[in-house]
Design a protein around this motif. Sequence first.
Motif, PDB file in Angstrom:
ATOM      1  N   ASN A 191      61.202  58.340 111.795  1.00  0.00           N
ATOM      2  CA  ASN A 191      61.278  59.502 112.692  1.00  0.00           C
ATOM      3  C   ASN A 191      60.836  60.786 111.994  1.00  0.00           C
ATOM      4  OD1 ASN A 191      62.344  57.633 114.422  1.00  0.00           O
ATOM      5  ND2 ASN A 191      64.119  58.856 115.019  1.00  0.00           N
ATOM      6  N   SER A 223      56.719  61.316 114.262  1.00  0.00           N
ATOM      7  CA  SER A 223      57.374  62.010 115.382  1.00  0.00           C
ATOM      8  C   SER A 223      56.350  62.803 116.200  1.00  0.00           C
ATOM      9  CB  SER A 223      58.468  62.945 114.852  1.00  0.00           C
ATOM     10  OG  SER A 223      57.919  64.003 114.100  1.00  0.00           O
ATOM     11  N   TRP A 229      61.554  65.215 115.925  1.00  0.00           N
ATOM     12  CA  TRP A 229      62.512  64.143 116.195  1.00  0.00           C
ATOM     13  C   TRP A 229      63.796  64.309 115.392  1.00  0.00           C
ATOM     14  CZ3 TRP A 229      59.489  58.864 116.831  1.00  0.00           C
ATOM     15  CH2 TRP A 229      58.744  58.930 118.018  1.00  0.00           C
ATOM     16  N   ASN A 271      66.328  56.406 110.057  1.00  0.00           N
ATOM     17  CA  ASN A 271      65.672  57.383 110.929  1.00  0.00           C
ATOM     18  C   ASN A 271      66.270  58.783 110.810  1.00  0.00           C
ATOM     19  OD1 ASN A 271      68.096  56.955 112.218  1.00  0.00           O
ATOM     20  ND2 ASN A 271      67.221  56.377 114.201  1.00  0.00           N
TER      21      ASN A 271
END
Length: 545
Positions: free
Chosen positions: A165, A169, A186, A493
Amino acid sequence: MKYTNILKSLLCGVVALSVWSCGDDKEETPIAPITFVSSDPANGAKDVDYNINAIKVTYSEKIHSYSGGTIKIEGGKAKLGNITLAGNSLNIPVSGLESKTTYTLTIPENNIKSDKGQAAEAVTISFTTKEKPNTSGIGHSDVAGMELGCKEIWQEVKVGLNLGNTLESYGAWDSNCTEENQETLWGNPKTTKEMVDAIKAAGFNAMRIPVRWYNHSEEGISLKAARAATTITIKERWLARVKEIVDYCIANDMYVILNTHHDNWYDRINYSGFDEAVVYAKFESLWKQIASYFAEYDQHLIFAGMNEVIFLENDGVYASKDGEFEKGDLKYKENWGEPTKKMYDYLNKMNQVFVDAVRSTGGKNEIRNLVVQSWACDMDKGITGLVIPQDKVEGRLSVEFHYYQPWDFASTGNTRYTWGNADDLKYVDNKFDAVKAKWFDKGYGVVMGEYGACYKYPETGITEEILSSRKLFHEIVLKKAKEHGFPGFYWDNGGKCLDADGNLKSSGGNNGEIFALFDRYNNMKVVDKAALEGIMAGAETAYGE
């Protein structure tokens, strides 16, 4: 005199009878030892494949038991794994074989016994591995630092982490979105050297860096523009930013997988209508740009062609207000099910385009280790339909799969919070056995590019049982992967996933999927201790053992 002679005759008869009777007591015949019949590789064999992962030794009788600890192998860095019995044979796993090296396997006397109690004589088997292909004559002469092949490279990975992420993103739906702030849309801060240093200090020696490229292209940041364009031209400043993070890892002596991730103009295709020739040409150009930019990096950098390629159904009606591809704006269905032949054909063609594109850029890329993907990075679908691309160099291709199984435990939307019963453990072994047999045993590398279980708990709160299950899951899955010969990269993430008390929130709902091990906003503080402890316990497993 007469009686004396009779007595003497009787005594002689008794003695004779005694001698005759003793001779009639047959001595027990010694049990003959079981004998060595053959081995694979054979004793004295030359040019043995250095990618073999087991030695088979066959005897004249069915084997009942062995004393495994006394069986040894000498030569190079070879190691023996857990030996198994199969009828008359021993299957002896071996790892770490090198080219042009002589190895000697020794099985001492009386180590092997049959079910009749027979013991085997000592056996010594020597063989020599073949020389690796001469890569120095392929393209560019500078191949220093590119010695490791597709299996050997993963032996160097203790455990890997995904920088999730982050560089993949994207947020075109955000009115404040600009190309410059894509990396943080993100929920993660910009990646720094200090973050990567902390990841290395925690025990990880490899990083998978997912990257979305089209939103940093000359054709524009929107997916609509990327889909309509006939070319994808990556901006220099984005290549430089990706290089910056790659260099943070390389400076820490880490291995790096660099991929294309969520480039939805090719990995979320409307299969009922798209121009395949244009997609293949754009994908080829994309990888030529990436490969050329990183061409002089040594074997610490590995390229992975794609991520989780799937198709869209319902004709992929692109009707959202901003031309993007987001749920809620658009009626479509992602097909994570069994792909059609056309879908398999598309994936296999894309893998071949990737390999050919990278090899065409020359230099170290002619022999760089490359990773191709199964459909949706699903091991079962890969076993069914993946065709390994043709390559101009031997032993430099690996297959990637992802592991979030069982889904009811690993995902957000289900309520199974514990893991580790006998069926769970057997399931892991069975899946990895199948992967190993399909690809690893045929000479290809295998990499578990993502794995993990999201952090979640019921409304009543987290419990020690849940935490113990998290630790066990992450330990056992990585341990089993390494025993089968392939490394694992945990999916982290990051994100703003802490509650007001500084504890991890439960996955699901507005919290999304929480896989964070570290708080990237707070000096990389460990926030999921149970998972990290499990990962590091599994990481201590030696490959093939």
